[in-house]
Design an enzyme around this catalytic site. Structure first.
Site, mmCIF file in Angstrom:
data_model
loop_
_atom_site.group_PDB
_atom_site.id
_atom_site.type_symbol
_atom_site.label_atom_id
_atom_site.label_comp_id
_atom_site.label_asym_id
_atom_site.label_seq_id
_atom_site.Cartn_x
_atom_site.Cartn_y
_atom_site.Cartn_z
ATOM 1 N N CYS A 73 1.809 -3.349 17.254
ATOM 2 C CA CYS A 73 1.257 -2.204 17.991
ATOM 3 C C CYS A 73 -0.258 -2.384 18.124
ATOM 4 O O CYS A 73 -0.926 -2.777 17.166
ATOM 5 C CB CYS A 73 1.573 -0.899 17.273
ATOM 6 S SG CYS A 73 3.340 -0.630 17.049
ATOM 7 N N GLU A 97 0.826 -1.196 0.000
ATOM 8 C CA GLU A 97 0.000 0.000 0.000
ATOM 9 C C GLU A 97 0.870 1.259 0.000
ATOM 10 O O GLU A 97 1.854 1.333 0.728
ATOM 11 C CB GLU A 97 -0.846 -0.030 1.268
ATOM 12 C CG GLU A 97 -1.874 1.026 1.357
ATOM 13 C CD GLU A 97 -2.626 0.879 2.667
ATOM 14 O OE1 GLU A 97 -3.239 -0.183 2.887
ATOM 15 O OE2 GLU A 97 -2.569 1.809 3.473
ATOM 16 N N CYS A 122 3.845 8.274 0.832
ATOM 17 C CA CYS A 122 4.067 7.457 2.027
ATOM 18 C C CYS A 122 4.305 6.019 1.562
ATOM 19 O O CYS A 122 3.434 5.394 0.962
ATOM 20 C CB CYS A 122 2.847 7.549 2.944
ATOM 21 S SG CYS A 122 3.073 6.682 4.488
ATOM 22 N N CYS A 168 3.513 -6.569 9.423
ATOM 23 C CA CYS A 168 4.491 -5.994 10.355
ATOM 24 C C CYS A 168 4.553 -6.873 11.597
ATOM 25 O O CYS A 168 3.536 -7.403 12.045
ATOM 26 C CB CYS A 168 4.065 -4.578 10.739
ATOM 27 S SG CYS A 168 5.249 -3.767 11.834
ATOM 28 N N GLY A 195 4.637 -1.521 7.876
ATOM 29 C CA GLY A 195 5.925 -2.133 8.202
ATOM 30 C C GLY A 195 6.773 -1.246 9.096
ATOM 31 O O GLY A 195 6.500 -0.064 9.268
ATOM 32 N N GLU A 196 7.785 -1.866 9.698
ATOM 33 C CA GLU A 196 8.774 -1.150 10.515
ATOM 34 C C GLU A 196 10.035 -1.053 9.648
ATOM 35 O O GLU A 196 10.754 -2.051 9.449
ATOM 36 C CB GLU A 196 9.030 -1.949 11.808
ATOM 37 C CG GLU A 196 10.298 -1.612 12.557
ATOM 38 C CD GLU A 196 10.437 -0.145 12.951
ATOM 39 O OE1 GLU A 196 9.662 0.321 13.774
ATOM 40 O OE2 GLU A 196 11.361 0.526 12.424
ATOM 41 N N CYS A 209 -3.525 3.164 8.333
ATOM 42 C CA CYS A 209 -2.668 2.280 7.546
ATOM 43 C C CYS A 209 -3.144 0.841 7.648
ATOM 44 O O CYS A 209 -3.617 0.399 8.668
ATOM 45 C CB CYS A 209 -1.222 2.414 7.982
ATOM 46 S SG CYS A 209 -0.923 1.880 9.666
ATOM 47 N N CYS A 250 -2.887 -0.694 15.632
ATOM 48 C CA CYS A 250 -2.562 -0.687 14.202
ATOM 49 C C CYS A 250 -3.194 -1.855 13.462
ATOM 50 O O CYS A 250 -3.128 -3.003 13.921
ATOM 51 C CB CYS A 250 -1.047 -0.732 14.046
ATOM 52 S SG CYS A 250 -0.529 -0.836 12.338
ATOM 53 N N LEU A 286 5.973 7.426 19.492
ATOM 54 C CA LEU A 286 6.140 7.403 20.955
ATOM 55 C C LEU A 286 4.831 6.982 21.636
ATOM 56 O O LEU A 286 4.795 5.993 22.347
ATOM 57 C CB LEU A 286 6.590 8.793 21.424
ATOM 58 C CG LEU A 286 7.055 8.903 22.866
ATOM 59 C CD1 LEU A 286 8.228 7.984 23.158
ATOM 60 C CD2 LEU A 286 7.433 10.355 23.194
ATOM 61 N N HIS A 287 3.798 7.764 21.447
ATOM 62 C CA HIS A 287 2.428 7.439 21.864
ATOM 63 C C HIS A 287 2.194 7.336 23.378
ATOM 64 O O HIS A 287 1.052 7.156 23.803
ATOM 65 C CB HIS A 287 1.913 6.154 21.190
ATOM 66 C CG HIS A 287 2.072 6.151 19.699
ATOM 67 N ND1 HIS A 287 1.752 7.235 18.911
ATOM 68 C CD2 HIS A 287 2.548 5.205 18.841
ATOM 69 C CE1 HIS A 287 2.013 6.955 17.644
ATOM 70 N NE2 HIS A 287 2.505 5.747 17.574
#
Ligand code: SF4
Length: 354
Positions: free
Chosen positions: A121, A97, A110, A117, A167-168, A341, A124, A223-224
């Protein structure tokens, strides 16, 4: 620079120097490599036939020995604000994507770095099926080239790249470094390193590697939460790399690269959006050049979180700013096209490789 050894069948992931070696092995002069690189990335040649400056015989030999593995469009969703979300297929039928976003200064894209992933998280959609596979550097760069193809009729092109899709990126580090080199090359996509942002959920050792690479890319750290207890509820990565490691590494990144760092902070109603948490955040990250990007939560069916009321978002912003920290609220783009996402990809059934 740390980058993977290239698969010699993967022409799209090759640097100009590697293409020169490949074409030299085929008995061709060096300038053919420069021609190919330009046609791959400036013209986005779909096949060697499109490289019109080449003799037919060379086009045929290359097509036989080194097939081009370009991304192909599966689905496009365009929002009224100009945001375009693309679902692109790779050679093994996995999908990736990519989102093209309009700004006052032009367009950004983006880019996704993995299929799925592994970071898990809690907020997500992308991590719900785990990591399926890594993307190659060529598959990442082709997302930018594809976006340029969409913009071509307007006589414009992408001017900024955010590796913030699915993804990371730092979990696919060698391919990421190769991608950065490809995207930056002035003979190809020609994006300045300073116009590239790489996101991370906080893979501390890789952040150090990126800092030590000397590339002046911007780092965006998800961070969140301003303490380990809360962050661990949202991001399992915090178990391996708690804030006592993450925040000093953020400072190191800024010192080493001279670039300001962005903290991404998703505001979830009743979870991490109260005034005490805003003060805790301010105390945690004050004292070095950074920026906080507050992201209003965009509901995802699979997750129970709720968006913070806008008054809370504003109050949170004001408190963080009291600590001398630059803090903005992310503009919502493309809301009517599944902006969170992973949603577009999850809506499609994707075959998973054995
Ligand atoms: S937020 Fe990013 S790092 Fe976390 S699971 Fe989703 S894609 Fe992975």
């Amino acid at each position: 620079m740390t980058r993977s050894r290239v698969d010699w069948g993967d022409v799209l992931s090759m640097t100009p120097a590697e293409l020169a070696q490949l074409l030299h092995d085929e008995g061709q002069p060096r300038f053919r490599a420069r021609q190919l690189f330009e046609w791959l990335w400036r013209q986005r040649a779909e096949s060697y036939d499109a490289v019109r400056v080449w003799p037919k015989t060379l086009q045929q030999v290359m097509a036989q020995r080194y097939p081009l593995r370009r991304l192909t469009p599966v689905e496009t969703q365009a929002a009224e604000d100009g945001t375009t979300k693309l679902l692109l297929a790779m050679q093994d039928s996995q999908r990736v994507e990519t989102v093209l976003l309009p700004h006052r200064y032009g367009y950004s894209v983006c880019v996704s770095s993995q299929v799925g992933c592994a970071m898990g998280c809690k907020f997500c959609a992308s991590g719900l099926k785990g990591r399926v596979r890594q993307l190659t550097a060529g598959e990442m760069a082709d997302q930018v080239a594809f976006a340029n193809r969409i913009l071509a009729p307007q006589g414009t092109r992408v001017s900024r790249v955010d590796v913030m899709g699915i993804g990371e990126p730092l979990d696919n580090f060698a391919a990421l470094m190769r991608f950065l080199e490809l995207v930056h090359d002035p003979a190809g996509l020609n994006i300045s390193y300073r116009h590239i942002t790489v996101s991370t959920s906080g893979l501390v050792p890789r952040m150090k590697q990126l800092a030590d690479s000397g590339l002046p890319v911007t780092l965006a750290v998800s961070l969140h939460a301003p303490n380990d207890r809360l962050r661990l509820q949202l991001m399992p990565i915090n178990r391996a790399y708690p804030l006592t490691q993450l925040i000093p590494m953020c400072r190191y990144y800024v010192e080493k690269t001279g670039r300001r760092l962005t903290f991404e902070y998703l505001l979830l109603k009743g979870v991490n959006d109260d005034e005490a948490t805003a003060h805790e955040l301010g105390r945690l990250i004050r004292g070095f050049p950074n920026h906080v990007n507050l992201i209003p939560w965009n509901p995802v069916e699979e997750h129970p979180f709720k968006p913070s009321p806008f008054a809370h978002v504003r109050r949170f912003q004001g408190i963080v700013q009291e600590y001398g920290i630059s803090c903005t609220i992310r503009r919502e783009l493309g809301q009517e096209i599944d902006a969170a996402c992973g949603q577009l990809r999850l809506g499609e059934e994707v075959p998973v490789s054995p």
